[in-house]
Scaffold this motif. Structure first.
Motif, short mmCIF file in Angstrom:
data_model
loop_
_atom_site.label_atom_id
_atom_site.label_comp_id
_atom_site.label_asym_id
_atom_site.label_seq_id
_atom_site.Cartn_x
_atom_site.Cartn_y
_atom_site.Cartn_z
N UNK A 113 -15.61 -16.47 35.53
CA UNK A 113 -14.45 -17.35 35.56
C UNK A 113 -13.32 -16.76 34.71
N UNK A 114 -12.09 -17.21 34.92
CA UNK A 114 -10.98 -16.72 34.09
C UNK A 114 -11.14 -17.21 32.65
N UNK A 115 -10.51 -16.53 31.73
CA UNK A 115 -10.60 -16.92 30.32
C UNK A 115 -10.07 -18.33 30.13
N UNK A 116 -10.77 -19.10 29.31
CA UNK A 116 -10.31 -20.46 29.01
C UNK A 116 -9.01 -20.45 28.20
N UNK A 117 -8.69 -19.33 27.59
CA UNK A 117 -7.44 -19.23 26.83
C UNK A 117 -6.23 -19.47 27.72
N UNK A 118 -6.37 -19.10 28.99
CA UNK A 118 -5.24 -19.24 29.91
C UNK A 118 -4.95 -20.69 30.29
N UNK A 119 -5.88 -21.58 30.01
CA UNK A 119 -5.64 -23.00 30.31
C UNK A 119 -5.06 -23.75 29.11
N UNK A 120 -4.92 -23.07 27.99
CA UNK A 120 -4.31 -23.68 26.81
C UNK A 120 -2.83 -23.94 27.08
N UNK A 121 -2.31 -24.95 26.44
CA UNK A 121 -0.89 -25.28 26.51
C UNK A 121 -0.34 -25.38 25.10
N UNK A 122 0.97 -25.39 24.99
CA UNK A 122 1.58 -25.60 23.67
C UNK A 122 1.07 -26.92 23.10
N UNK A 123 0.97 -27.93 23.95
CA UNK A 123 0.52 -29.24 23.50
C UNK A 123 -0.92 -29.22 23.03
N UNK A 124 -1.80 -28.49 23.72
CA UNK A 124 -3.20 -28.45 23.29
C UNK A 124 -3.33 -27.70 21.96
N UNK A 125 -2.50 -26.71 21.74
CA UNK A 125 -2.50 -25.99 20.46
C UNK A 125 -2.01 -26.92 19.35
N UNK A 126 -0.94 -27.67 19.63
CA UNK A 126 -0.44 -28.65 18.64
C UNK A 126 -1.51 -29.68 18.32
N UNK A 127 -2.21 -30.17 19.33
CA UNK A 127 -3.27 -31.15 19.10
C UNK A 127 -4.39 -30.56 18.25
N UNK A 128 -4.75 -29.31 18.54
CA UNK A 128 -5.77 -28.65 17.73
C UNK A 128 -5.35 -28.52 16.28
N UNK A 129 -4.10 -28.16 16.07
CA UNK A 129 -3.61 -28.02 14.70
C UNK A 129 -3.55 -29.36 13.98
N UNK A 130 -3.22 -30.41 14.71
CA UNK A 130 -3.23 -31.74 14.12
C UNK A 130 -4.64 -32.17 13.75
N UNK A 131 -5.64 -31.60 14.43
CA UNK A 131 -7.05 -31.92 14.18
C UNK A 131 -7.69 -30.96 13.17
N UNK A 132 -6.90 -30.10 12.56
CA UNK A 132 -7.42 -29.25 11.50
C UNK A 132 -7.52 -27.77 11.81
N UNK A 133 -7.22 -27.37 13.05
CA UNK A 133 -7.19 -25.93 13.34
C UNK A 133 -6.02 -25.31 12.61
N UNK A 134 -6.18 -24.03 12.29
CA UNK A 134 -5.11 -23.27 11.66
C UNK A 134 -4.94 -21.97 12.43
N UNK A 135 -3.90 -21.24 12.13
CA UNK A 135 -3.66 -19.97 12.81
C UNK A 135 -2.86 -19.05 11.91
N UNK A 136 -3.10 -17.76 12.10
CA UNK A 136 -2.25 -16.73 11.54
C UNK A 136 -1.53 -16.07 12.70
N UNK A 137 -0.29 -15.70 12.47
CA UNK A 137 0.48 -14.92 13.44
C UNK A 137 0.79 -13.59 12.78
N UNK A 138 0.54 -12.51 13.51
CA UNK A 138 0.86 -11.18 13.02
C UNK A 138 2.20 -10.73 13.59
N UNK A 139 3.08 -10.29 12.71
CA UNK A 139 4.41 -9.84 13.11
C UNK A 139 4.58 -8.35 12.78
N UNK A 140 5.17 -7.64 13.70
CA UNK A 140 5.63 -6.28 13.44
C UNK A 140 7.15 -6.35 13.54
N UNK A 141 7.80 -6.16 12.41
CA UNK A 141 9.22 -6.46 12.36
C UNK A 141 9.36 -7.97 12.50
#
Length: 80
Positions: A30-58
């Motif tokens: 099956x396709x990766x479940x990451x592709x079914x994520x939405x901005x809203x589902x990420x926001x909901x996850x973060x509201x429920x305690x998920x965290x994230x790091x973003x890596x920047x180059x420049x």
């Protein structure tokens, strides 16, 4: 690379980097479940305690990792 602890307002950036990273698996069975994520589902996850790091180059976001801390350790979100 600079790693920045993301805030909920960064959900669109997290989503864009994740979609770019997993796009090559769109035709997988099956396709990766990451592709079914939405901005809203990420926001909901973060509201429920998920965290994230973003890596920047420049000023360009090039990487991200989502995780959840618990008393037993750290759980990295797993996409298949």
């Amino acid at each position: 690379m600079e790693l920045v602890l993301a805030d909920i307002k960064d959900a669109p950036i997290i989503h864009e980097v994740m979609i770019q990273a997993f796009q090559e698996y769109a035709a997988a069975t099956p396709p990766s479940s990451a592709l079914s994520e939405t901005v809203e589902s990420i926001e909901q996850g973060m509201q429920a305690g998920e965290q994230a790091f973003i890596g920047y180059m420049g000023r360009q976001p090039v990487a991200m990792v989502r995780f959840k801390l618990s008393t037993q350790g750290i759980y990295f979100l797993d996409y298949r």
